[in-house]
Design a protein around this motif. Structure first.
Motif, mmCIF file in Angstrom:
data_model
loop_
_atom_site.group_PDB
_atom_site.id
_atom_site.type_symbol
_atom_site.label_atom_id
_atom_site.label_comp_id
_atom_site.label_asym_id
_atom_site.label_seq_id
_atom_site.Cartn_x
_atom_site.Cartn_y
_atom_site.Cartn_z
ATOM 1 N N ALA A 152 7.551 8.350 18.539
ATOM 2 C CA ALA A 152 6.555 9.437 18.609
ATOM 3 C C ALA A 152 6.512 10.077 17.231
ATOM 4 N N ASP A 153 5.517 10.917 17.012
ATOM 5 C CA ASP A 153 5.431 11.606 15.726
ATOM 6 C C ASP A 153 6.711 12.431 15.517
ATOM 7 N N LYS A 179 0.840 -1.202 0.000
ATOM 8 C CA LYS A 179 0.000 0.000 0.000
ATOM 9 C C LYS A 179 0.871 1.247 0.000
ATOM 10 N N LYS A 192 -1.517 8.479 13.983
ATOM 11 C CA LYS A 192 -1.933 8.715 12.610
ATOM 12 C C LYS A 192 -1.280 7.712 11.669
ATOM 13 N N ALA A 193 -0.208 7.094 12.152
ATOM 14 C CA ALA A 193 0.533 6.198 11.287
ATOM 15 C C ALA A 193 -0.261 4.969 10.834
ATOM 16 N N TRP A 251 3.627 1.394 2.736
ATOM 17 C CA TRP A 251 4.674 2.370 2.389
ATOM 18 C C TRP A 251 4.176 3.771 2.689
ATOM 19 N N SER A 252 4.922 4.497 3.535
ATOM 20 C CA SER A 252 4.511 5.851 3.874
ATOM 21 C C SER A 252 5.693 6.802 3.719
ATOM 22 N N ASP A 253 5.683 7.907 4.461
ATOM 23 C CA ASP A 253 6.757 8.888 4.288
ATOM 24 C C ASP A 253 7.663 9.000 5.509
ATOM 25 N N VAL A 254 7.596 8.033 6.399
ATOM 26 C CA VAL A 254 8.508 7.991 7.552
ATOM 27 C C VAL A 254 9.054 6.568 7.687
ATOM 28 N N ARG A 261 7.383 14.749 13.741
ATOM 29 C CA ARG A 261 7.179 16.197 13.594
ATOM 30 C C ARG A 261 7.133 16.892 14.961
ATOM 31 N N GLY A 319 0.795 5.311 0.442
ATOM 32 C CA GLY A 319 -0.039 6.382 1.013
ATOM 33 C C GLY A 319 -0.043 7.652 0.181
ATOM 34 N N GLY A 320 -0.759 8.639 0.685
ATOM 35 C CA GLY A 320 -1.010 9.883 -0.043
ATOM 36 C C GLY A 320 0.221 10.696 -0.409
ATOM 37 N N GLY A 339 8.885 3.807 9.144
ATOM 38 C CA GLY A 339 8.106 2.897 9.973
ATOM 39 C C GLY A 339 7.364 3.616 11.076
ATOM 40 N N ILE A 340 6.931 2.852 12.069
ATOM 41 C CA ILE A 340 6.262 3.450 13.220
ATOM 42 C C ILE A 340 7.355 3.921 14.173
ATOM 43 N N MET A 341 7.252 5.157 14.582
ATOM 44 C CA MET A 341 8.316 5.751 15.394
ATOM 45 C C MET A 341 7.870 5.848 16.853
ATOM 46 N N LYS A 399 -2.187 13.121 -1.461
ATOM 47 C CA LYS A 399 -2.322 13.807 -0.173
ATOM 48 C C LYS A 399 -3.106 15.117 -0.319
HETATM 49 P P1 ADP Z 1 0.023 7.739 4.593
HETATM 50 O O1 ADP Z 1 -0.758 8.625 3.715
HETATM 51 O O2 ADP Z 1 1.294 7.269 3.957
HETATM 52 O O3 ADP Z 1 -0.792 6.627 5.163
HETATM 53 P P2 ADP Z 1 -0.257 9.199 7.048
HETATM 54 O O4 ADP Z 1 -0.192 10.685 6.971
HETATM 55 O O5 ADP Z 1 -1.567 8.538 7.206
HETATM 56 O O6 ADP Z 1 0.529 8.657 5.773
HETATM 57 O O7 ADP Z 1 0.668 8.670 8.218
HETATM 58 C C1 ADP Z 1 2.043 8.966 8.245
HETATM 59 C C2 ADP Z 1 2.303 10.159 9.142
HETATM 60 O O8 ADP Z 1 1.949 9.809 10.473
HETATM 61 C C3 ADP Z 1 3.763 10.539 9.220
HETATM 62 O O9 ADP Z 1 4.097 11.486 8.239
HETATM 63 C C4 ADP Z 1 3.920 11.088 10.641
HETATM 64 O O10 ADP Z 1 4.048 12.474 10.662
HETATM 65 C C5 ADP Z 1 2.625 10.688 11.341
HETATM 66 N N1 ADP Z 1 2.857 9.995 12.603
HETATM 67 C C6 ADP Z 1 2.231 10.266 13.781
HETATM 68 N N2 ADP Z 1 2.663 9.473 14.746
HETATM 69 C C7 ADP Z 1 3.604 8.669 14.204
HETATM 70 C C8 ADP Z 1 4.431 7.639 14.720
HETATM 71 N N3 ADP Z 1 4.389 7.258 15.990
HETATM 72 N N4 ADP Z 1 5.249 7.004 13.863
HETATM 73 C C9 ADP Z 1 5.302 7.356 12.565
HETATM 74 N N5 ADP Z 1 4.555 8.333 12.033
HETATM 75 C C10 ADP Z 1 3.714 8.991 12.838
#
Ligand code: ADP
Ligand code: ASP
Ligand code: MG
Length: 464
Positions: free
Chosen positions: A238-239, A6, A266-267, A229-232, A241, A8-9, A234-236, A41
């Protein structure tokens, strides 16, 4: 291997489909790949907005919106495969545009937006991504086939806006569509986020729902793995940002990841893990912009590590309703009535607290639910004298801390709350009970990011 991927946006915007092509090609022809795509997005927000505006709008405004939508997808074509394919792509996009236009005009002429038409409109970005994306991947040399969630066999209930995937029905219909394509070496490119009821009415799976599409398809076609597949990376912890030194969490159990998703990280979509959990299909969360970088795997193994806390999540758009009433003391039915009222509005109560004196109850929820719950309480309980006052706080956020074995480890809770207190942050509400792997509390929104950083520091989550 059979893998659902998958994107993402943020992964599909700009020259994203070139990256999709690069990633997918690495695994061909050995592996079978199903691609799931989100809307570009920002497009879903725009679609929801125009659906609401269409009620009081005119043909010109709708038409201008549609021009812009088509333009943004034509830009994708140009950036990814060049101008020479624009005419052909334009014919494809115009057909998609016509169907959406009909529905938006319908909303305008009736002056009414039903949950059903809202879902039709808001899921349309994924339709564009799937059809235009397959077109682009085709020009890049893949045998791709664009499908909406409905065409791919995603069957849901009729809870518009937040529909649940019916896994047995989906298994049956998705296999029928996808197996022949996969066997023939083709790449299905499926629009995420939307599906259809058994009667064929379009639904959406809730914001961030493309994750859920991917895992549901994974379970349906017995995939070996699901990759998000997203823009970070993996799961971190904390956010990133909010906390610049956040690190990738290498492994999470299904339970931990589900808890994190449910408390609003949001991840990940809140129900995304349901389909793969029983089937024990691992889910990898990876970064399209750093494909060889660190990633998270979510699987059946659960480990309590030395730090105990694995990740911190922030739910910004929260609110709290506190009710006070004379008959709350020693009247066991009152609390039940309050929760019943909240439930009758379809609201998900995220935290509950009752004061020791029993004279008040606080409930935390999404901000968007506050009005509905307040009205229901007023109608049924205040007007009848069962409650005296109701207080609403709408500038609060929920901080949720997740990790297996947290509640069973002495001192975790004390460490969390002293870290927050040391920075002079006032805790508005804490929950009783809850799950053993999650501690949540409410703070003023203006304090919320600092609270996340305080806990991240206290548990040294930024260190290896
Ligand atoms: P996608 O469109 O790829 O699904 P999302 O915007 O739904 O992307 O989710 C990815 C975003 O979630 C990241 O850019 C990040 O800023 C945010 N985010 C919030 N909490 C976390 C976390 N714990 N780990 C990773 N990303 C997180
Ligand atoms: N496009 C949808 C949303 O913005 C679904 C998704 O991105 O997963 O919520
Ligand atoms: Mg998402």
């Amino acid at each position: 291997m059979r893998i659902i991927m998958k994107f993402g946006g943020t992964s599909v915007r700009g020259d994203g489909f070139r990256r999709v092509h690069g990633i997918v090609s690495r695994y061909l022809p050995e592996d079978q790949i199903v691609v799931v795509v989100s809307a570009i997005k920002g497009v879903t927000d725009d679609l929801i907005d125009i659906a609401h505006r269409a009620r009081r709008s005119d043909e010109k405004e709708i038409s201008e919106f549609l021009d812009k939508l088509v333009d943004s997808y034509m830009e994708l074509v140009e950036v990814n495969v060049g101008r020479e394919h624009l005419n052909e792509a334009y014919a494809l996009a115009s057909k998609l545009r016509r169907d959406l236009e009909r529905v938006l005009y319908g909303i305008m002429y009736l002056g009414e937006l039903t949950p059903r038409s809202l879902d039709y409109v808001s899921g349309y970005g994924e339709t564009f991504s799937a059809k235009v994306g397959a077109f682009i991947l085709g020009k890049l040399g893949l045998e791709a086939m664009g499908l909406t969630g409905k065409e791919a066999g995603i069957v849901t209930d009729d809870n518009f806006g937040d529909a649940r995937v019916l896994l047995n029905a989906t298994r049956y219909s998705a296999r029928r569509v996808l197996e022949p394509l996969l066997e023939a070496g083709k790449i299905p490119v499926v629009g995420g986020f939307s599906g259809a009821t058994q009667d064929g009415i379009m639904t959406t799976l809730g914001r961030g729902g493309s994750d859920y599409t991917a895992t549901a398809l994974g379970a349906a076609v017995d995939a070996d793995q699901v990759w998000l597949w997203s823009d970070v990376d993996g799961i971190m912890t904390a956010d990133p940002r909010i906390v610049p030194n956040a690190r990738t969490v290498p492994e999470l159990s299904y339970r931990e990841a589900a808890e994190l998703a449910m408390v609003g990280a949001k991840a990940l979509h809140p129900r995304a893990l349901e389909p793969v959990w029983d089937a024990n299909i691992p889910v990898y969360v990876r970064n399209t912009f750093n494909p060889n970088g660190p990633y998270t795997v979510i699987h059946g193994k659960e480990e309590v590590n030395a730090k105990v806390v694995k990740a911190i999540s922030l739910i910004r758009d929260a609110g709290v309703i506190t009710v006070y009433g004379p008959s709350m003391v020693g009247a066991p039915g009152t609390a039940a009535k309050v929760f019943e009222m909240a439930a009758s509005t379809g609201t998900n109560i995220m935290m509950i607290a009752q004061s020791a004196s029993e004279s008040n109850i606080s409930m935390a929820m999404r901000k968007g639910s506050l009005d509905r719950v307040y009205s229901a309480l007023e109608r049924e309980l205040i007007s009848k004298g069962i409650l005296r006052t109701v207080e609403v706080e709408d500038d609060v956020s929920i901080v949720a801390i997740v990790g297996a074995g947290m509640k069973g480890t002495p001192g975790v809770s004390a460490k969390i709350f002293s870290a927050v207190a040391e920075r002079g942050i006032n805790v508005v509400m804490t929950a009783q009970g809850g799950s053993e792997m999650n501690i949540s509390f409410v703070v003023k929104s203006e304090d919320s990011e600092e609270a996340v950083r305080a806990i991240h520091d206290a548990f040294k989550l930024g260190e290896a």
